[in-house]
Each structure stands twice: as structure tokens, then as C-alpha cells.
Design a protein around this motif. Sequence first.
Motif, PDB file in Angstrom:
ATOM      1  N   ASP A  69     124.965  -7.338  16.515  1.00  0.00           N
ATOM      2  CA  ASP A  69     124.292  -7.792  17.728  1.00  0.00           C
ATOM      3  C   ASP A  69     124.897  -7.135  18.939  1.00  0.00           C
ATOM      4  OD1 ASP A  69     122.731  -9.371  16.185  1.00  0.00           O
ATOM      5  OD2 ASP A  69     123.962 -11.183  16.462  1.00  0.00           O
TER       6      ASP A  69
ATOM      7  N   GLY B  41     123.687 -11.725  12.020  1.00  0.00           N
ATOM      8  CA  GLY B  41     123.378 -13.015  11.415  1.00  0.00           C
ATOM      9  C   GLY B  41     123.461 -13.018   9.921  1.00  0.00           C
ATOM     10  N   GLN B  42     123.936 -11.939   9.301  1.00  0.00           N
ATOM     11  CA  GLN B  42     124.029 -11.858   7.851  1.00  0.00           C
ATOM     12  C   GLN B  42     125.470 -11.573   7.443  1.00  0.00           C
ATOM     13  OE1 GLN B  42     121.339  -8.938   6.308  1.00  0.00           O
ATOM     14  NE2 GLN B  42     119.521  -9.795   7.312  1.00  0.00           N
TER      15      GLN B  42
END
Length: 524
Positions: free
Chosen positions: A74, A210-211
Motif C-alpha cells: 500500500d 492486505g494479504q
Amino acid sequence: MRRFAAALWPVMRLRTIMFALLLVVAGLPGVAAIGLRVYENALVRRTEAELIAQGSALAASTALGFRADGVQTDEGQPTEPSDYDDRAISTSIDLRSSAVLGERPDPVPTSLRPDPAALAMARAWTPVVNQTKQATLASILLLDRQGIVLNGRDAGRSLAALPEVRAALAGRSITTLRHNGAYTHPYPLEWISRATDIRLHHARPIIAGGQVVGVVLVSRSPRALFRGMYEDRGKIAAGTAAIFLFLVLMTALLGRTIVRPIEALSQATRALAEGRQADPPQPTLRVQEIDSLIRDFATMASAIEARSHYLRDFAAALAHEFKTPLAGLTGGIELLQDHGDTMSAEERTRFLANMASDTQRLSRLISRLLDLAKADMQRPSDAACDLQDVVVRLADGLGSPGFRVVFNQSEVTARVAIDGAALETVLMILFDNAKAAGASEVSLKGMRSATSLELAVIDNGNGIAPSDRARIFEPFFTSKRAQGGTGLGLPIARALVNGHGGQLELVNSQQRTQFRLVLGFFSG
């Protein structure tokens, strides 16, 4: 300071002080053990917190620019904490409750190939990982999303079966305790510590976009208890000094409350045995048993001093009483020896009569002294008698036209705690004294209380001179010496009554002579 301490010090029982001291001493090993366990647990948790911090830093660092299957980190900026944050790192390990798993198994071969992006990341971060390992002495392994080791000698092998790796791949950070089979015990006292042969393993997921794209597996042995104690030697020395100071204070306390008063009592006892003045100690910090012992000693010292004065005065009076008749006997014998042949029969008879009178006086004195000695040795016992029987027997025996004993039978009906012969001797002495004082009547009046009978013995004789009232119970004091009085009757009577737990005293009266005789009721 001593007065201040004495004002605040409660007068406790010796058993309370000893119990408190023994309780503290008994609790010291437990307190030390608890303190040691708490300290050791704190060291383990501190090690866990360090591993969490290292894992977090490495996971966040490796996640920067991470690419795996098109997944990119991100670009947004994380929320910055405030400049001052007093929150501590949350730990989960507790030596008392956390399970200790077996030694971590070696990575196993696998047919899977490492994730290329993760492998590139591991190669790029190898210098950082190596420097971190060198500085922290921790084992650091980087794993991809399949649980395959990316660095170190086991690169290409799999740890996916480990519970902590599975948890991290699922997105949860976890710390576990495992046995460290490679650890040896170089110090003989290491058995005291429970954390010497365990190792902490912390698994943390690497999250990008997010993983979960990988895992950081950090492990290290907890800070050794003995090393921690060495590092905190100043605090431990202060604690040891505090315990030693406490023991010194407790020793001083026991010395001041128990040892010193007993030593002072011992010195006072030796002084009393040597005939010197014996002053009982007055401790600053008081204990009930010691206070009681000091009071008993003071009572004993007073009794011994009074007895000593009594014996000294008694010996002086006895010497005086024996001196007069002995002087008369000696003089008579000398006169008979020197002038017996030239004496008339009348003179010889007169001298012999005087000598016989002196002999009889000595015999009466000896008999009375034996009675007084027996009375003084009298101790309370289970003896009892019927007061009415004794009074009736004496009244019948002494009754004559010139003397009588008057009483109300209901007032003297009681079973009293005194031997019958002793009570008869006491009343006979009082009646004989009344007759010698010119009394023609003696009246007895009884008054009852809950535990005793008070008998008033009143005669109508000439009374006792006010100047003699204070001395009538002194041995050898008599105003009837010319009539053969020995001055031992009333002392014998009082000694007999006192020996049976009663009282005999002269009542102040302006006209008649009145004695107050108190006898306890027999309860056997």
C-alpha cells in the motif's frame, strides 16, 4: 526517642511476638521464591517483547516494495502514533500457565518452489537480517506464503507444518515456548530457573496489500536468570541489605523486649540473694509476660524484705524474752553455788521458786514459739469445721459465774473453711485475753456475705490502750508480762486465720474491745 517508642509500643503477649517473628521467618523463603519466579517471568516477557519488536520491524520493513503475483505494498501512509505513548508491548507468555512444546523440528524437504517475489525480497534483506542477528543474538528466518524457508542453511525447506507458522500464515502473530535441546547446563545452580532450557519462538505475518505474503520467524532463548540477576545486582544487594537490616531490627526488638529485661532480672536476683537492694527493671518496650514476671519479682522482693525485717525484729525480741529468765536462772545458780551452805532454808526456797518460775516462763515461750511456727507454716487446705459446734463447746467449757460467752445460734450456723482445732485455738486466745482484761462477757455476732462469714468478737473488759492498739499483733508484745503473758497469743491467732485464707483484725472502738474475724465458707 525511648519515651516516644514506649508511648507507641502496645503491650503484647510474648507468644504473639514469637508467632509473628516465626511467621515472618517462615514466610521469607516463600516470598523469596515468589519474587524469584516473578522476576524470572518478567525476564521471559521482556525477551518476548523484544522478539515482538524485532519481528514487527522486520515484517514492516520487508513489506515495503514487496511484489508477489502482482500484489504491491500500500502506498498510503500509516497512522503515526503520538510522540509520547506510554503503552507497553502486549505479551502473552507466562511461565506458570503457558505450555512448553517440544523442540522445534528441522525444516523438511518440499517439492514446492519458493515464491519468486519473496525470494527476491529475502536476498535483498539478507544483510539487514544478518546484522540484526549479530546484534540481538536471535535466530531470524524469512518464509514465503507457502512456509518455505528463504534464508539461511535451510533455505528451500518447509516449516509450514509448525503451529506458529500456520497461525502466522493465517494472519495472526503468535509466540510459543519450546524446549531447547541443544542447551547445556554449565552452572550447577541453574536447576533453580525454569527458563534455562526453553526458547521463545515468535511468528509474525508479512502483510502487503492486505494479504499475507510471508512470515518472519524470530526465536531466542530468554534472558538467563543468573545473567539478569548479575545485571540487577545493585537492586538485589539492596534487597539483601534490607532483609539483613530487618533481621537486625528484629534482633534488637527481641533483645530490648525479652533479653535485656531477663538479664536485668537476673542481676536483681543476684543482688537480692546477696542481701543488697534489688530494683526490678523497667523496660521501655513492654511485653505482658515480662511485665507479669517483673511484678511477681517486685512482690517477691518486697515479701523477702518484709520477712527479713520480721525475722530480724523477731530474733531481737526473742533474745530479749529469753535473756530475762536466763539471767534469773544464772543468777540463782551462782548464788546457790557460792552461798548455798550459808543460806537459810527460807532463802534457798525463795531462790528455787524464782528459778522454777523462770523455767516455766521459758517452757511457755518455747511452747508458744512452736505454736507460732506451726501457724506460720499453715497453708490453705480443704479443712473445714462447723462453727456452731466449736462455739458451743467453748462456751460450755468456759462458762462460769464470772464469765460467759453469748451468741445467737442462727448467726454462727455455718460450715467454714478452717480446721476445727485451729479455730478453737483462735477463739480460745481471744476469750483468754478478754478474761485477762477483766471481761465477764464475750458476745459473738455473725454477718454473712456471698462467700464468707464475718464474726464480731466483743468483750466488756477494760479495753486496749490506744497506744497499744497498733502493736497487739507484734510477737512478744504484751502488757501482762508480770502475769506470765508471752505476747505470742494474738500473733499465733492471726497466723492461723491467715493460713486458712481468713482475716483477723482489731476494730476501732471507743468503749469495748472488738475483733473482726472473717472466715470463708467451705465449698468442698
